[in-house]
Design a protein around this motif. Structure first.
Motif, short mmCIF file in Angstrom:
data_model
loop_
_atom_site.label_atom_id
_atom_site.label_comp_id
_atom_site.label_asym_id
_atom_site.label_seq_id
_atom_site.Cartn_x
_atom_site.Cartn_y
_atom_site.Cartn_z
N VAL A 1 -1.99 16.50 9.65
CA VAL A 1 -2.20 16.27 8.48
C VAL A 1 -3.55 17.71 7.65
N ALA A 2 -3.20 18.06 7.27
CA ALA A 2 -3.65 19.37 5.95
C ALA A 2 -5.17 19.02 5.88
N ASP A 3 -5.36 18.25 4.87
CA ASP A 3 -6.55 17.27 4.85
C ASP A 3 -6.24 16.35 3.65
N THR A 4 -7.34 15.06 3.32
CA THR A 4 -7.59 14.07 2.54
C THR A 4 -7.66 13.98 2.06
N VAL A 5 -8.02 15.24 1.37
CA VAL A 5 -8.36 14.45 -0.12
C VAL A 5 -6.98 14.30 -1.48
N GLY A 6 -8.44 13.56 -1.95
CA GLY A 6 -6.71 12.96 -2.71
C GLY A 6 -5.98 11.72 -2.16
N ALA A 7 -5.87 11.57 -1.08
CA ALA A 7 -4.51 11.16 0.33
C ALA A 7 -5.20 9.31 -1.25
N GLY A 8 -6.06 9.60 -1.02
CA GLY A 8 -6.58 8.27 -1.30
C GLY A 8 -6.26 7.32 -2.97
N ASP A 9 -6.23 8.49 -3.96
CA ASP A 9 -5.48 8.27 -5.09
C ASP A 9 -4.75 8.38 -5.22
N SER A 10 -3.69 8.84 -4.21
CA SER A 10 -2.40 8.93 -4.70
C SER A 10 -1.81 7.53 -3.95
N PHE A 11 -2.09 7.02 -3.38
CA PHE A 11 -2.30 6.07 -2.33
C PHE A 11 -1.84 4.56 -3.97
N THR A 12 -3.50 4.32 -4.61
CA THR A 12 -3.66 3.78 -5.61
C THR A 12 -2.68 4.01 -6.56
N ALA A 13 -2.03 5.23 -7.39
CA ALA A 13 -1.20 5.44 -8.31
C ALA A 13 -0.18 4.74 -7.69
N THR A 14 0.46 5.12 -6.96
CA THR A 14 1.93 4.91 -6.16
C THR A 14 1.50 3.42 -5.67
N PHE A 15 0.79 3.00 -5.66
CA PHE A 15 0.56 1.38 -6.10
C PHE A 15 0.53 0.52 -7.08
N THR A 16 -0.03 1.40 -7.71
CA THR A 16 0.21 0.45 -9.32
C THR A 16 1.40 1.00 -10.20
N ALA A 17 2.00 2.39 -9.75
CA ALA A 17 3.51 2.45 -10.36
C ALA A 17 4.72 1.57 -9.79
N SER A 18 4.63 1.43 -8.74
CA SER A 18 5.58 0.70 -7.84
C SER A 18 5.41 -1.39 -8.90
N LEU A 19 3.72 -1.78 -9.17
CA LEU A 19 4.07 -3.28 -9.53
C LEU A 19 4.48 -3.27 -10.76
N LEU A 20 3.70 -1.84 -11.43
CA LEU A 20 4.82 -1.71 -12.76
C LEU A 20 5.94 -1.91 -13.35
N LYS A 21 6.09 -1.12 -12.17
CA LYS A 21 8.41 -0.89 -12.45
C LYS A 21 8.85 -2.29 -11.70
N GLY A 22 8.05 -3.03 -11.20
CA GLY A 22 8.78 -4.33 -10.79
C GLY A 22 8.83 -4.99 -9.65
N LYS A 23 8.04 -3.42 -8.60
CA LYS A 23 8.62 -4.12 -7.45
C LYS A 23 7.24 -5.06 -6.54
N SER A 24 8.18 -5.56 -5.93
CA SER A 24 6.94 -6.53 -4.78
C SER A 24 6.28 -6.36 -4.45
N ILE A 25 4.86 -6.97 -3.86
CA ILE A 25 3.92 -6.16 -3.43
C ILE A 25 4.43 -5.33 -2.01
N PRO A 26 4.90 -6.08 -1.56
CA PRO A 26 5.40 -5.30 -0.01
C PRO A 26 6.16 -4.03 -0.45
N GLU A 27 6.70 -4.13 -1.18
CA GLU A 27 7.76 -2.76 -1.46
C GLU A 27 6.85 -1.62 -1.77
N ALA A 28 5.33 -1.64 -3.78
CA ALA A 28 4.55 -1.23 -3.44
C ALA A 28 3.62 -0.78 -2.21
N HIS A 29 3.55 -1.77 -1.58
CA HIS A 29 2.33 -1.11 -0.34
C HIS A 29 3.56 0.04 -0.41
N LYS A 30 4.28 -0.67 0.88
CA LYS A 30 5.74 0.11 1.59
C LYS A 30 5.73 2.25 1.20
#
Length: 294
Positions: free
Chosen positions: A238-267
Motif C-alpha cells: 500500500v502506497a496510500d488508500t486515498v481514492g481507493a473506495g472511489d475507484s471501487f465505486t466507479a469500476t462497479f458502476t461502469a461494469s454494471l452499465l456494460k452489462g456485467k453480472s454483480i459478481p463480475e462487477a464486484h471482482k
C-alpha cells in the motif's frame, strides 16, 4: 439512452505532506469511470481564485469533463495526514466553494441526461449544495438500469440523521464501510445485531437495488434482495488508500452499465481498488489489463 455518469459534490485540493493533489470523491469517481470509456462529469463549484483555476487546469489535462461554476467562496482544501499504515486523516475546511453549488439550467439539462450519479453526505453539510444535490436527483428521469449511488462517506461531524435518511430515500444503491455501518446503526437505533443483518435491514427499509459493504482488509460484500456477493481484499503493497473506495465505486458502476453480472462487477472493482492502493494519490492511470476487462 443517455449514458452520462456524474460524480457530484466536493471538488478540492488534498494538501498532503509531499504537496497538494486534486481531491474529492466526485472527481475521483468521474475520472475512473472515464477511464472505462464512459462520458462522465464532475459536478461541483470552485472559487474565483488561483486554486480554482488550477483545478480546472488539472481536469482539462486529464480530459475530464465538468460543470464547475465559479462562486464567491474560496476553493476547498483538505489537510491530509497519513498514519503509519498509509490511512488518511482529514481536516476539511468549511464554508468553501463546493458548499455552495448552484442549481442552474445547465445542471438541470445534465440531470435529464444522466444514467448514473454518485453522491455522498459530505457535500450536503451546507443547505445550498444539499438542495442542489436533491434537486438533481429528483430531476433525473426514471429509466431502466438507472443508478443513484449514495456513497455515504462520513467525514468528521459533517452529517446528520436527517441528511442520511433523505439520501437513503433518494438512492437505489447504498455504499458504506463497516465503521460507517456501526455509526449509522447507533444513529438509527438498530439493535446489536451482526453487520450482515444490519445490511439486510437497510436494503429492505429503503427498497434498495443493492447495498455495498466494504470491510477494509476483511473483504467486501454486495447485498441484493436474496443474494450476496463476497470478495476477499487482495494483499498488495500500500502506497496510500486515498481514492481507493472511489475507484471501487466507479469500476462497479461502469461494469454494471456494460452489462456485467454483480459478481463480475464486484471482482473487477476489488482489483482496481487494490491497484489504486499501490499508487500514490487518488487518480492514477489504470493499466490496460484492467481497462480491457470491460
Amino acid at each position: 439512452m443517455n449514458n452520462i455518469i456524474v460524480g457530484m459534490g466536493e471538488a478540492l485540493w488534498d494538501v498532503l505532506p509531499e504537496g497538494k493533489k486534486i481531491g474529492g470523491a466526485p472527481a475521483n469517481f468521474a475520472y475512473h469511470v472515464s477511464q472505462f470509456g464512459f462520458d462522465s462529469r464532475v459536478v461541483s463549484a470552485v472559487g474565483n481564485d488561483k486554486l480554482g483555476d488550477e483545478i480546472l487546469q488539472v481536469f482539462d489535462g486529464k480530459q475530464l469533463k465538468y460543470q464547475l461554476p465559479k462562486v464567491n467562496y474560496p476553493t476547498g482544501t483538505v489537510q491530509v495526514a497519513l498514519d503509519n499504515q498509509g490511512v488518511p486523516c482529514y481536516d476539511i475546511k468549511e464554508n468553501v466553494a463546493w458548499d455552495n453549488i448552484p442549481f442552474t439550467d445547465e445542471l438541470k439539462r445534465l440531470a435529464l441526461s444522466t444514467r448514473a450519479v454518485c453522491f455522498g453526505s459530505l457535500a450536503q453539510r451546507n443547505e445550498v449544495s444539499r438542495t442542489t444535490i436533491n434537486r438533481f436527483l429528483d430531476t433525473m428521469p426514471d429509466m431502466e438500469g438507472q443508478l443513484k449511488i449514495f456513497d455515504i462517506n462520513l467525514r468528521q461531524g459533517f452529517y446528520t440523521k436527517e441528511i442520511i435518511r433523505e439520501s437513503c430515500r433518494r438512492c437505489n444503491v447504498l455504499k458504506i464501510n463497516d465503521e460507517e455501518l456501526v455509526v449509522i446503526s447507533r444513529l438509527f437505533g438498530y439493535p446489536g445485531i451482526d453487520l450482515q443483518d444490519k445490511c439486510w435491514i437497510l436494503l429492505a427499509k429503503y427498497n434498495l437495488k443493492m447495498l455495498i459493504l466494504t470491510c477494509g482488509t476483511n473483504g467486501s460484500y454486495v447485498f441484493t434482495p436474496g443474494v450476496i456477493s463476497y470478495q476477499e481484499t487482495p494483499k498488495v503493497p500500500v502506497a496510500d488508500t486515498v481514492g481507493a473506495g472511489d475507484s471501487f465505486t466507479a469500476t462497479f458502476t461502469a461494469s454494471l452499465l456494460k452489462g456485467k453480472s454483480i459478481p463480475e462487477a464486484h471482482k473487477l472493482a476489488v482489483e482496481v481498488s487494490a491497484y489504486v492502493c499501490t499508487q500514490s494519490g487518488a487518480m492514477p492511470v489504470l493499466p490496460e489489463t484492467l481497462k480491457e476487462r470491460l
